[in-house]
Scaffold this motif. Structure first.
Motif, PDB file in Angstrom:
ATOM      1  N   TYR A  72      56.065  67.789  67.356  1.00  0.00           N
ATOM      2  CA  TYR A  72      54.640  67.734  67.672  1.00  0.00           C
ATOM      3  C   TYR A  72      54.045  69.088  68.054  1.00  0.00           C
ATOM      4  O   TYR A  72      52.909  69.145  68.525  1.00  0.00           O
ATOM      5  CB  TYR A  72      54.398  66.730  68.798  1.00  0.00           C
ATOM      6  N   SER A  73      54.787  70.163  67.870  1.00  0.00           N
ATOM      7  CA  SER A  73      54.248  71.485  68.175  1.00  0.00           C
ATOM      8  C   SER A  73      53.726  72.209  66.945  1.00  0.00           C
ATOM      9  O   SER A  73      53.234  73.333  67.051  1.00  0.00           O
ATOM     10  CB  SER A  73      55.338  72.346  68.832  1.00  0.00           C
ATOM     11  N   GLY A  74      53.854  71.585  65.768  1.00  0.00           N
ATOM     12  CA  GLY A  74      53.386  72.224  64.547  1.00  0.00           C
ATOM     13  C   GLY A  74      54.435  73.049  63.836  1.00  0.00           C
ATOM     14  O   GLY A  74      54.161  73.607  62.760  1.00  0.00           O
ATOM     15  N   GLY A 130      58.163  75.264  58.354  1.00  0.00           N
ATOM     16  CA  GLY A 130      59.561  75.231  57.929  1.00  0.00           C
ATOM     17  C   GLY A 130      60.461  75.960  58.912  1.00  0.00           C
ATOM     18  O   GLY A 130      61.290  76.789  58.518  1.00  0.00           O
ATOM     19  N   ALA A 131      60.305  75.641  60.185  1.00  0.00           N
ATOM     20  CA  ALA A 131      60.933  76.438  61.236  1.00  0.00           C
ATOM     21  C   ALA A 131      62.345  75.991  61.588  1.00  0.00           C
ATOM     22  O   ALA A 131      62.969  76.601  62.459  1.00  0.00           O
ATOM     23  CB  ALA A 131      60.070  76.388  62.501  1.00  0.00           C
ATOM     24  N   PHE A 132      62.859  74.948  60.934  1.00  0.00           N
ATOM     25  CA  PHE A 132      64.170  74.427  61.352  1.00  0.00           C
ATOM     26  C   PHE A 132      65.265  75.480  61.192  1.00  0.00           C
ATOM     27  O   PHE A 132      66.035  75.723  62.122  1.00  0.00           O
ATOM     28  CB  PHE A 132      64.524  73.185  60.532  1.00  0.00           C
ATOM     29  N   TRP A 133      65.328  76.115  60.010  1.00  0.00           N
ATOM     30  CA  TRP A 133      66.393  77.095  59.790  1.00  0.00           C
ATOM     31  C   TRP A 133      66.159  78.361  60.604  1.00  0.00           C
ATOM     32  O   TRP A 133      67.114  79.061  60.955  1.00  0.00           O
ATOM     33  CB  TRP A 133      66.503  77.419  58.305  1.00  0.00           C
ATOM     34  N   ARG A 134      64.934  78.659  60.902  1.00  0.00           N
ATOM     35  CA  ARG A 134      64.672  79.799  61.787  1.00  0.00           C
ATOM     36  C   ARG A 134      65.186  79.510  63.189  1.00  0.00           C
ATOM     37  O   ARG A 134      65.742  80.393  63.852  1.00  0.00           O
ATOM     38  CB  ARG A 134      63.177  80.104  61.808  1.00  0.00           C
ATOM     39  N   CYS A 135      65.010  78.270  63.653  1.00  0.00           N
ATOM     40  CA  CYS A 135      65.573  77.892  64.953  1.00  0.00           C
ATOM     41  C   CYS A 135      67.094  77.987  64.936  1.00  0.00           C
ATOM     42  O   CYS A 135      67.715  78.408  65.920  1.00  0.00           O
ATOM     43  CB  CYS A 135      65.142  76.468  65.312  1.00  0.00           C
ATOM     44  N   VAL A 165      52.556  83.667  63.696  1.00  0.00           N
ATOM     45  CA  VAL A 165      51.610  84.004  64.753  1.00  0.00           C
ATOM     46  C   VAL A 165      52.303  83.888  66.113  1.00  0.00           C
ATOM     47  O   VAL A 165      53.414  83.362  66.224  1.00  0.00           O
ATOM     48  CB  VAL A 165      50.381  83.083  64.691  1.00  0.00           C
ATOM     49  N   GLY A 166      51.610  84.363  67.146  1.00  0.00           N
ATOM     50  CA  GLY A 166      52.230  84.484  68.458  1.00  0.00           C
ATOM     51  C   GLY A 166      52.847  83.209  68.990  1.00  0.00           C
ATOM     52  O   GLY A 166      54.024  83.181  69.360  1.00  0.00           O
ATOM     53  N   HIS A 167      52.076  82.119  69.051  1.00  0.00           N
ATOM     54  CA  HIS A 167      52.591  80.922  69.693  1.00  0.00           C
ATOM     55  C   HIS A 167      53.717  80.279  68.884  1.00  0.00           C
ATOM     56  O   HIS A 167      54.635  79.678  69.457  1.00  0.00           O
ATOM     57  CB  HIS A 167      51.455  79.914  69.924  1.00  0.00           C
ATOM     58  N   ILE A 168      53.699  80.425  67.545  1.00  0.00           N
ATOM     59  CA  ILE A 168      54.783  79.881  66.727  1.00  0.00           C
ATOM     60  C   ILE A 168      56.061  80.693  66.943  1.00  0.00           C
ATOM     61  O   ILE A 168      57.169  80.130  67.032  1.00  0.00           O
ATOM     62  CB  ILE A 168      54.381  79.867  65.246  1.00  0.00           C
ATOM     63  N   LYS A 169      55.937  82.002  67.032  1.00  0.00           N
ATOM     64  CA  LYS A 169      57.112  82.840  67.310  1.00  0.00           C
ATOM     65  C   LYS A 169      57.732  82.462  68.644  1.00  0.00           C
ATOM     66  O   LYS A 169      58.965  82.384  68.774  1.00  0.00           O
ATOM     67  CB  LYS A 169      56.707  84.318  67.310  1.00  0.00           C
ATOM     68  N   ILE A 170      56.890  82.219  69.646  1.00  0.00           N
ATOM     69  CA  ILE A 170      57.389  81.851  70.967  1.00  0.00           C
ATOM     70  C   ILE A 170      58.104  80.502  70.921  1.00  0.00           C
ATOM     71  O   ILE A 170      59.196  80.330  71.488  1.00  0.00           O
ATOM     72  CB  ILE A 170      56.232  81.829  71.973  1.00  0.00           C
ATOM     73  N   LEU A 171      57.501  79.530  70.228  1.00  0.00           N
ATOM     74  CA  LEU A 171      58.089  78.198  70.148  1.00  0.00           C
ATOM     75  C   LEU A 171      59.408  78.220  69.393  1.00  0.00           C
ATOM     76  O   LEU A 171      60.399  77.601  69.829  1.00  0.00           O
ATOM     77  CB  LEU A 171      57.105  77.241  69.470  1.00  0.00           C
ATOM     78  N   ILE A 172      59.464  78.911  68.255  1.00  0.00           N
ATOM     79  CA  ILE A 172      60.702  78.975  67.477  1.00  0.00           C
ATOM     80  C   ILE A 172      61.804  79.640  68.275  1.00  0.00           C
ATOM     81  O   ILE A 172      62.940  79.146  68.348  1.00  0.00           O
ATOM     82  CB  ILE A 172      60.454  79.726  66.154  1.00  0.00           C
ATOM     83  N   THR A 173      61.489  80.764  68.908  1.00  0.00           N
ATOM     84  CA  THR A 173      62.496  81.498  69.671  1.00  0.00           C
ATOM     85  C   THR A 173      62.962  80.707  70.884  1.00  0.00           C
ATOM     86  O   THR A 173      64.167  80.561  71.122  1.00  0.00           O
ATOM     87  CB  THR A 173      61.926  82.856  70.112  1.00  0.00           C
TER      88      THR A 173
END
Length: 228
Positions: free
Chosen positions: A23-25, A30-35, A96-104
């Motif tokens: 639910y964070s977008g 496609g952030a699964f593999w980045r996580c 973008v900033g908030h996506i980088k923070i969430l993924i990391t």
């Protein structure tokens, strides 16, 4: 009863991570593999930290109660390696900033959950007897999620060149507080006479985590508003 206890602990520990991702977008990016890649960096960082601890702070034969607060503080300083690891990851994760923070933050927290809490839950929570210890482990996993997201946010703020000079010391203090958070139960033990255990220990960890997260979010919102 054993199955329901185990399922409850697993849902309580892993559920917030799944909900945060869904639910964070992040699925839209496609952030699964980045996580997963962030989790690999987490494991490398922890390996380097263990090598440093084993090299410069070998385990003594005496009881752990004899360890002084100063010694524990010096050992905890090695946790600044997490700050360095998060800095490297934030510099390599696109978005973008908030996506980088969430993924990391989510990738870092998920790797920490799998490496430090998944095995105790799998082995212990399936036991024949109910034990509050595994509920506490599951709740601590939620605190850890907030902690790592907060750390990622603070590291991202620290490296922003457009961050106000008056705010930078606040970010530095919050980062140091996150790193030295594990010392708080020991400090409370010195003040009260006995270290907190059980849910009191969870409260001692959750309170500073929530306070620093609220302040960091306020700084982030203020910075974003002024930037736009």
């Amino acid at each position: 009863m054993t199955f329901f206890h185990f399922g409850n602990c697993i849902a309580l520990a892993f559920g917030p991570y799944f909900l945060t991702y869904k639910y964070s977008g992040m699925p839209e990016y496609g952030a699964f593999w980045r996580c997963a890649q962030v989790g690999g960096m987490y494991m490398l960082t922890q390996l380097c930290k263990m090598l440093m601890l084993a090299t410069f702070f070998p385990t003594s034969d005496g009881p752990p109660e004899t360890a002084s607060l100063v010694t524990e503080m010096v050992k905890t300083t090695v946790d600044f390696g997490d700050v360095m690891g998060l800095s490297i990851v934030l510099g390599r994760v696109p978005g973008v900033g908030h996506i980088k923070i969430l993924i990391t933050g989510l990738g870092w927290a998920a790797a920490d959950l799998l490496l430090t809490r998944a095995l105790p839950l799998w082995v212990g929570a399936r036991g024949l007897e109910f034990d509050w210890k595994y509920i506490q482990i599951s709740l601590d996993a939620n605190i850890s999620l907030v902690h790592h997201l907060n750390m990622a946010l603070l590291v991202w703020l620290w490296w922003r060149s457009d961050l106000a000079a008056a705010v930078r010391p606040i970010v530095a203090v919050l980062l140091a507080g996150c790193v030295y958070r594990p010392l708080l139960p020991q400090l409370l033990g010195i003040l009260v006479g006995s270290p907190p255990v059980g849910f009191a220990l969870l409260a001692a960890c959750a309170t500073p985590t929530l306070c620093t997260a609220i302040i960091a979010c306020h700084v982030f919102i203020t910075h974003s508003a002024s930037y736009h």
